[in-house]
Design a protein around this motif. Structure first.
Motif, PDB file in Angstrom:
ATOM      1  N   THR A  37     -75.393  13.032 -11.720  1.00 17.96           N
ATOM      2  CA  THR A  37     -75.713  13.850 -10.560  1.00 17.96           C
ATOM      3  C   THR A  37     -77.054  13.413  -9.996  1.00 17.96           C
ATOM      4  O   THR A  37     -77.874  12.817 -10.700  1.00 17.96           O
ATOM      5  CB  THR A  37     -75.804  15.350 -10.910  1.00 17.96           C
ATOM      6  OG1 THR A  37     -76.841  15.541 -11.872  1.00 17.96           O
ATOM      7  CG2 THR A  37     -74.494  15.876 -11.452  1.00 17.96           C
ATOM      8  N   GLY A  38     -77.256  13.716  -8.749  1.00 15.74           N
ATOM      9  CA  GLY A  38     -78.539  13.423  -8.135  1.00 15.74           C
ATOM     10  C   GLY A  38     -78.476  13.572  -6.634  1.00 15.74           C
ATOM     11  O   GLY A  38     -77.397  13.765  -6.057  1.00 15.74           O
ATOM     12  N   PHE A  46     -74.389  21.029  -1.161  1.00 20.22           N
ATOM     13  CA  PHE A  46     -75.664  21.121  -0.454  1.00 20.22           C
ATOM     14  C   PHE A  46     -76.570  22.095  -1.196  1.00 20.22           C
ATOM     15  O   PHE A  46     -76.192  23.230  -1.480  1.00 20.22           O
ATOM     16  CB  PHE A  46     -75.459  21.593   0.990  1.00 20.22           C
ATOM     17  CG  PHE A  46     -76.726  21.584   1.789  1.00 20.22           C
ATOM     18  CD1 PHE A  46     -77.298  20.385   2.183  1.00 20.22           C
ATOM     19  CD2 PHE A  46     -77.351  22.771   2.122  1.00 20.22           C
ATOM     20  CE1 PHE A  46     -78.478  20.372   2.920  1.00 20.22           C
ATOM     21  CE2 PHE A  46     -78.529  22.765   2.851  1.00 20.22           C
ATOM     22  CZ  PHE A  46     -79.091  21.565   3.251  1.00 20.22           C
ATOM     23  N   ASP A  47     -77.778  21.646  -1.513  1.00 19.25           N
ATOM     24  CA  ASP A  47     -78.798  22.475  -2.160  1.00 19.25           C
ATOM     25  C   ASP A  47     -79.676  23.051  -1.047  1.00 19.25           C
ATOM     26  O   ASP A  47     -80.575  22.378  -0.543  1.00 19.25           O
ATOM     27  CB  ASP A  47     -79.623  21.624  -3.133  1.00 19.25           C
ATOM     28  CG  ASP A  47     -80.689  22.407  -3.859  1.00 19.25           C
ATOM     29  OD1 ASP A  47     -80.980  23.557  -3.470  1.00 19.25           O
ATOM     30  OD2 ASP A  47     -81.254  21.867  -4.830  1.00 19.25           O
ATOM     31  N   ALA A  48     -79.391  24.284  -0.653  1.00 13.32           N
ATOM     32  CA  ALA A  48     -80.113  24.901   0.458  1.00 13.32           C
ATOM     33  C   ALA A  48     -81.592  25.096   0.136  1.00 13.32           C
ATOM     34  O   ALA A  48     -82.442  24.997   1.022  1.00 13.32           O
ATOM     35  CB  ALA A  48     -79.467  26.231   0.817  1.00 13.32           C
ATOM     36  N   ALA A  49     -81.911  25.359  -1.125  1.00 11.30           N
ATOM     37  CA  ALA A  49     -83.308  25.582  -1.509  1.00 11.30           C
ATOM     38  C   ALA A  49     -84.154  24.334  -1.272  1.00 11.30           C
ATOM     39  O   ALA A  49     -85.326  24.435  -0.897  1.00 11.30           O
ATOM     40  CB  ALA A  49     -83.387  26.020  -2.961  1.00 11.30           C
ATOM     41  N   GLN A  50     -83.551  23.154  -1.508  1.00 11.25           N
ATOM     42  CA  GLN A  50     -84.289  21.905  -1.332  1.00 11.25           C
ATOM     43  C   GLN A  50     -83.908  21.178  -0.042  1.00 11.25           C
ATOM     44  O   GLN A  50     -84.492  20.151   0.285  1.00 11.25           O
ATOM     45  CB  GLN A  50     -84.091  20.993  -2.540  1.00 11.25           C
ATOM     46  CG  GLN A  50     -84.673  21.592  -3.802  1.00 11.25           C
ATOM     47  CD  GLN A  50     -84.713  20.615  -4.949  1.00 11.25           C
ATOM     48  OE1 GLN A  50     -84.737  19.406  -4.752  1.00 11.25           O
ATOM     49  NE2 GLN A  50     -84.720  21.137  -6.155  1.00 11.25           N
ATOM     50  N   GLY A  51     -82.906  21.700   0.654  1.00 10.71           N
ATOM     51  CA  GLY A  51     -82.500  21.119   1.924  1.00 10.71           C
ATOM     52  C   GLY A  51     -81.918  19.722   1.814  1.00 10.71           C
ATOM     53  O   GLY A  51     -82.163  18.877   2.667  1.00 10.71           O
TER      54      GLY A  51
END
Length: 68
Positions: free
Chosen positions: A8-9, A37-42
């Protein structure tokens, strides 16, 4: 024995290089890649399962799968 890893990455060139390196070391893609999509990190996060058949090695829960 067949060993399994899930890479993962972030969806960037470094992730593609990690998958390419694993393939060059005898690992095979297993299934389709995943993307979320990681919303916290955009940013988008990729995942790819890979497997490799190794011979003469018995499974041990402490083995480092990436070194096989």
């Amino acid at each position: 024995m067949t060993i399994y890893r899930f890479l993962t990455g972030p969806d960037d060139a470094s992730f593609c290089h990690r998958v390419t390196e694993a393939l060059s070391k005898g690992w095979s893609l297993y299934g389709s890649p995943s993307l979320t999509f990681d919303a916290a990190q955009g940013r988008s996060i990729c995942g790819q399962a890979i497997t490799k058949d190794v011979f003469g090695v018995a499974y041990d829960k402490d083995m480092k799968l990436g070194e096989q």
